[in-house]
Design a protein around this motif. Structure first.
Motif, PDB file in Angstrom:
ATOM      1  N   MET A   1      64.138  11.864  53.769  1.00 10.54           N
ATOM      2  CA  MET A   1      63.579  13.130  53.761  1.00 10.54           C
ATOM      3  C   MET A   1      62.121  13.304  53.434  1.00 10.54           C
ATOM      4  O   MET A   1      61.192  12.962  53.331  1.00 10.54           O
ATOM      5  CB  MET A   1      64.117  13.423  51.885  1.00 10.54           C
ATOM      6  CG  MET A   1      65.515  13.262  51.314  1.00 10.54           C
ATOM      7  SD  MET A   1      65.684  13.251  49.540  1.00 10.54           S
ATOM      8  CE  MET A   1      65.222  12.151  48.774  1.00 10.54           C
TER       9      MET A   1
ATOM     10  N   THR B   1      65.745  16.997  55.530  1.00  9.72           N
ATOM     11  CA  THR B   1      67.299  15.532  55.206  1.00  9.72           C
ATOM     12  C   THR B   1      67.703  15.152  56.506  1.00  9.72           C
ATOM     13  O   THR B   1      68.556  15.567  56.777  1.00  9.72           O
ATOM     14  CB  THR B   1      68.251  15.995  54.068  1.00  9.72           C
ATOM     15  OG1 THR B   1      68.981  17.145  54.168  1.00  9.72           O
ATOM     16  CG2 THR B   1      67.434  15.997  53.024  1.00  9.72           C
TER      17      THR B   1
ATOM     18  N   SER C   1      69.009  19.394  58.528  1.00 10.52           N
ATOM     19  CA  SER C   1      69.038  19.244  56.753  1.00 10.52           C
ATOM     20  C   SER C   1      70.651  19.038  56.817  1.00 10.52           C
ATOM     21  O   SER C   1      71.628  19.882  56.203  1.00 10.52           O
ATOM     22  CB  SER C   1      69.302  20.516  56.297  1.00 10.52           C
ATOM     23  OG  SER C   1      67.705  21.162  56.142  1.00 10.52           O
TER      24      SER C   1
ATOM     25  N   VAL D   1      69.669   8.354  52.841  1.00  8.07           N
ATOM     26  CA  VAL D   1      69.035   9.841  52.656  1.00  8.07           C
ATOM     27  C   VAL D   1      67.772   9.697  52.956  1.00  8.07           C
ATOM     28  O   VAL D   1      66.958   9.666  52.495  1.00  8.07           O
ATOM     29  CB  VAL D   1      69.375  10.743  51.782  1.00  8.07           C
ATOM     30  CG1 VAL D   1      69.129  12.018  52.401  1.00  8.07           C
ATOM     31  CG2 VAL D   1      70.912  10.291  51.624  1.00  8.07           C
TER      32      VAL D   1
ATOM     33  N   VAL E   1      73.325  16.210  52.132  1.00  9.47           N
ATOM     34  CA  VAL E   1      73.374  15.206  50.881  1.00  9.47           C
ATOM     35  C   VAL E   1      74.301  14.497  50.242  1.00  9.47           C
ATOM     36  O   VAL E   1      75.270  15.654  50.022  1.00  9.47           O
ATOM     37  CB  VAL E   1      71.899  15.055  50.124  1.00  9.47           C
ATOM     38  CG1 VAL E   1      70.708  15.138  51.545  1.00  9.47           C
ATOM     39  CG2 VAL E   1      71.975  16.125  49.429  1.00  9.47           C
TER      40      VAL E   1
ATOM     41  N   VAL F   1      66.890  16.261  46.045  1.00  6.59           N
ATOM     42  CA  VAL F   1      65.569  16.420  47.412  1.00  6.59           C
ATOM     43  C   VAL F   1      64.935  17.438  46.699  1.00  6.59           C
ATOM     44  O   VAL F   1      64.992  18.316  46.726  1.00  6.59           O
ATOM     45  CB  VAL F   1      66.455  17.426  48.077  1.00  6.59           C
ATOM     46  CG1 VAL F   1      65.938  17.550  50.109  1.00  6.59           C
ATOM     47  CG2 VAL F   1      68.270  16.246  48.907  1.00  6.59           C
TER      48      VAL F   1
ATOM     49  N   TYR G   1      57.145  10.748  53.266  1.00 12.59           N
ATOM     50  CA  TYR G   1      59.104  11.322  53.508  1.00 12.59           C
ATOM     51  C   TYR G   1      59.287  10.134  52.051  1.00 12.59           C
ATOM     52  O   TYR G   1      58.733   9.260  51.696  1.00 12.59           O
ATOM     53  CB  TYR G   1      58.803   9.784  54.777  1.00 12.59           C
ATOM     54  CG  TYR G   1      58.944  10.418  55.744  1.00 12.59           C
ATOM     55  CD1 TYR G   1      59.982  10.889  57.157  1.00 12.59           C
ATOM     56  CD2 TYR G   1      57.555  10.654  56.097  1.00 12.59           C
ATOM     57  CE1 TYR G   1      59.240  11.757  58.156  1.00 12.59           C
ATOM     58  CE2 TYR G   1      57.267  11.298  57.711  1.00 12.59           C
ATOM     59  CZ  TYR G   1      58.662  12.190  58.381  1.00 12.59           C
ATOM     60  OH  TYR G   1      57.689  12.823  59.628  1.00 12.59           O
TER      61      TYR G   1
END
Length: 338
Positions: free
Chosen positions: A90, A112, A97, A88, A100, A106, A149
């Protein structure tokens, strides 16, 4: 007397091997939450992180980018079966989005993107380790907005296993990183799940063979100076690295089949094998290090072994030392004769 030809062979192989570099290996610790995410110091530099996830566990990595920078990452595993690492991505800079998986945390305000892992039918040969790995995720894109990130690494079926994470694309090593690669290679094979005896076995067998050879070469009661035993041990360390690489290459080829990457591994086999065998022969001679050409050959063998990650630093260092120490230190009896 014929030291020039072997030295030139080693030098030629050295020149082939020098431009070829791999990912910098690292071994993460307790990076099990966004707050404890492993910080990648340079997202452009090529890294391989050898991690492990337990059932339901997620591992996190933190990268920083500027707008327009290249974002490249991937996951792999040596494990067979259905084990499939996924990712994933992020960041507050992401507008999407994606939903997840359960267990992935998150941070507030972050968008995401989910990259479901796809397990290939066959493993890929890695020539520098050497090893066979299944690459499950590969992403290469340009960052539109700079910022922080996060990579969240998980296994969709909550299975446990070793997970490799690659980041970056610029292949470069600091001197310390380069010198510690021989030790990292041992850790990588243990990370793969190999038994310690299998990993250490090539050096053990090589040293046993060296001891047997040394016993058969003893002449009368003449004692060899300590440094000569050091040189012989250094040669066996380097030679053992070549034997280890052959063993690991064979194990990897069982999973991958023949590949062009063998040409790279061949250099990592031939250079230590040539250097180690030649220095071992020199160490067993009565006229050990008596000519300038022999010293040059020892220097070349030491540098070549160092460049190709053979001998755990100690082997190449002893070879280079033997190339420059005075003859009287190597064999005091010759000083007395003079």
């Amino acid at each position: 007397m014929d030291t020039v030809r072997p030295a030139l062979i080693v030098l030629a192989l050295l020149l082939v091997a020098t431009p070829a570099l791999a990912h910098v290996p690292e071994f993460p610790g307790d990076n099990t939450s966004p707050e404890q995410a492993l910080v990648v110091p340079d997202a452009a530099k090529s890294w391989s992180f050898y991690d492990h996830v337990e059932g339901g566990q997620v591992k996190y990595y933190r990268l920083t980018f500027v707008a327009g920078q290249r974002l490249r990452f991937g996951t792999f595993t040596p494990s067979g079966g259905s084990f499939t690492p996924s990712v994933v991505l992020m960041s507050e800079s992401l507008n999407s989005s994606d939903r997840v998986p359960t267990g992935v945390t998150v941070p507030e305000g972050m968008g995401t993107v989910v990259f479901d892992g796809e397990r290939p039918d066959a493993a890929t040969y890695e020539p520098f380790t050497p090893s066979a790995n299944y690459h499950t995720v590969g992403v290469d894109r340009t960052v539109e907005e700079g910022g922080v990130y996060l990579l969240a690494i998980y296994e969709p079926r909550n299975a446990s296993g070793p997970v490799g994470v690659t980041v970056g694309y610029e292949e470069e090593f600091s001197p310390t990183e380069y010198l510690t690669v021989p030790f990292d290679l041992v850790r990588i094979h243990l990370w793969e799940g190999q038994h310690p005896l299998l990993v250490a076995g090539p050096w053990f067998v090589t040293f046993l063979g060296g001891v047997a050879l040394l016993h058969t070469q003893r002449r009368g009661n003449r004692r060899r100076p300590l440094i000569r035993y050091g040189v012989i041990s250094a040669a066996l360390l380097v030679l053992g690295t070549g034997v280890s690489t052959i063993v690991q290459m064979g194990l990897a080829l069982v999973a991958t089949g023949p590949t062009s990457g063998l040409l790279v591994t061949a250099v990592l086999v031939v250079v230590p094998a040539t250097s180690g065998a030649w220095v071992l022969r020199i160490g067993l001679r009565d006229d050990f290090v008596s000519e300038p050409r022999t010293r040059v050959g020892l220097g070349i063998a030491g540098v070549a072994s160092l460049v190709t990650w053979a001998g755990f630093i100690v082997g190449p260092a002893v070879m280079l030392l033997a190339a420059v120490v005075p003859t009287g230190v190597i064999d005091p009896s010759r000083d007395q004769e003079r």
